[in-house]
Design an enzyme around this catalytic site. Structure first.
Site, PDB file in Angstrom:
ATOM      1  N   SER A 180       0.207   0.792  -5.425  1.00  0.00           N
ATOM      2  CA  SER A 180      -0.542   2.007  -5.726  1.00  0.00           C
ATOM      3  C   SER A 180      -2.057   1.796  -5.773  1.00  0.00           C
ATOM      4  CB  SER A 180      -0.023   2.586  -7.043  1.00  0.00           C
ATOM      5  OG  SER A 180      -0.492   3.890  -7.235  1.00  0.00           O
ATOM      6  N   ASP A 259       9.623   8.256  -2.110  1.00  0.00           N
ATOM      7  CA  ASP A 259       8.172   8.116  -1.990  1.00  0.00           C
ATOM      8  C   ASP A 259       7.760   7.703  -0.581  1.00  0.00           C
ATOM      9  OD1 ASP A 259       5.554   8.190  -3.161  1.00  0.00           O
ATOM     10  OD2 ASP A 259       5.552   6.003  -3.213  1.00  0.00           O
ATOM     11  N   HIS A 283       7.684   6.166  -6.946  1.00  0.00           N
ATOM     12  CA  HIS A 283       6.426   5.544  -6.528  1.00  0.00           C
ATOM     13  C   HIS A 283       6.360   4.081  -6.961  1.00  0.00           C
ATOM     14  CE1 HIS A 283       2.376   5.416  -5.069  1.00  0.00           C
ATOM     15  NE2 HIS A 283       1.854   5.214  -6.275  1.00  0.00           N
TER      16      HIS A 283
END
Length: 312
Positions: A180, A259, A283
């Protein structure tokens, strides 16, 4: 006195015993931290799908083929994780580090970054630091500036800051794990320092727009053939596709089933990339199936370490 025939027969009967002894002597033990997966056909294979120095190998390699040995799992329970603070560019960087007390792989090291809602503590609680160290790798997990126990800082060049962290920690051939938010650090570093890396493991990172602006000087080959898992992401790729052919870092693209997106799709264009989808993963897909996550790391890092050893 033994006859000539008896001597010959005795010699022939002893051959299987010698072969068995040689087999046991040279067969790698699970107890050895360096007993990591060896790429099939490593020596002299003309089949590109069996040679980890080629793109075809990474596009076809099965990263679920081997289970983590039970000895590694047991060893991870006794791994001690140390905590410390490092000053880099006037930023106080908190980190956790672990390394097996036994002989470790000197070919690659592991640097764990984290997402915006997490810190290095995530990898501690998940057991990732410990199990990577038990596999024989020096493993470091940092708190990105402004997160966890690291000081807040205004950093103009995230990629170079990460490079300075890696140099300060003396990480050799680092494999950077980047979920991320940490993509804003790892991706600029990848573009500038890919030849120094042992591997890259992005987990749905942000900041992949930098890849779209990349254009390698080398001619673009027919690299738009994607690893099979990446085919589910092809719909997110719109022409013209960036030329990423000069970035030869082995890459494991991890994403959750829930995701899928452009970030992971672009990473699948890296020539030495393979992908893995975490079933029912969100995620932070590694949280949804830690066992599969660690298994993927085990298989990928085994091949990455072998390639790094060959290039040294």
């Amino acid at each position: 006195m033994a006859t000539g025939r008896q001597i010959v027969m005795t010699g022939l009967l002893s051959i299987p015993l010698w072969l068995a002894a040689a087999f046991l002597l040279y067969w790698p033990s699970d107890a050895d931290p360096k007993s990591i997966p060896h790429p099939i056909g490593w020596s002299g294979s003309k089949d590109e799908t069996k040679d980890p120095s080629t793109s075809n190998f990474w596009k076809h390699v099965d990263l679920k083929s081997q289970e983590i040995p039970e000895t590694v799992t047991k060893r991870s329970a006794s791994i001690k994780v140390k905590e410390s603070v490092l000053s880099v560019d006037n930023v106080q960087v908190f980190y956790r580090e672990a390394q097996s007390e036994g002989e470790s792989s000197a070919h690659i090291s592991i640097l764990l970054l984290h997402g915006a809602a997490f810190s290095s503590e995530t990898w501690l609680h998940l057991g990732t630091i410990q199990i990577l160290a038990a596999m024989g790798y020096r493993t470091v997990a940092i708190d990105v500036p402004g997160y966890g126990k690291s000081s807040l800082a205004d950093i103009s060049d995230h990629g170079e800051f990460l490079n300075h962290v890696i140099k300060a920690l003396d990480l050799k051939r680092p494999v950077v794990v980047s979920p991320s938010m940490s993509g804003t650090y790892a991706l600029p570093y990848l573009l500038k320092h890919s030849e120094e890396m042992g591997g890259y493991i992005p987990v749905a990172p942000v900041g992949t727009g930098i890849l779209e602006r990349q254009s390698c000087a080398s001619s673009q080959t027919e690299e738009d053939q994607l690893a099979s898992v990446c085919e589910s992401l092809r719909k997110f790729l719109k022409p013209p596709l960036p030329n990423l052919s000069c970035i030869k870092t082995p890459t494991l693209v991890v994403f959750g089933e829930y995701d899928r997106g452009k970030h992971s799709a672009l990473l699948c264009l890296l020539p030495r990339s393979q992908a893995a989808e975490i079933p029912e993963g969100r995620h932070p897909a590694y949280l949804d199936n830690p066992k599969l996550w660690h298994k993927l790391l085990y298989n990928f890092l085994g091949h990455a370490a072998q390639l790094a050893a060959k290039s040294q």
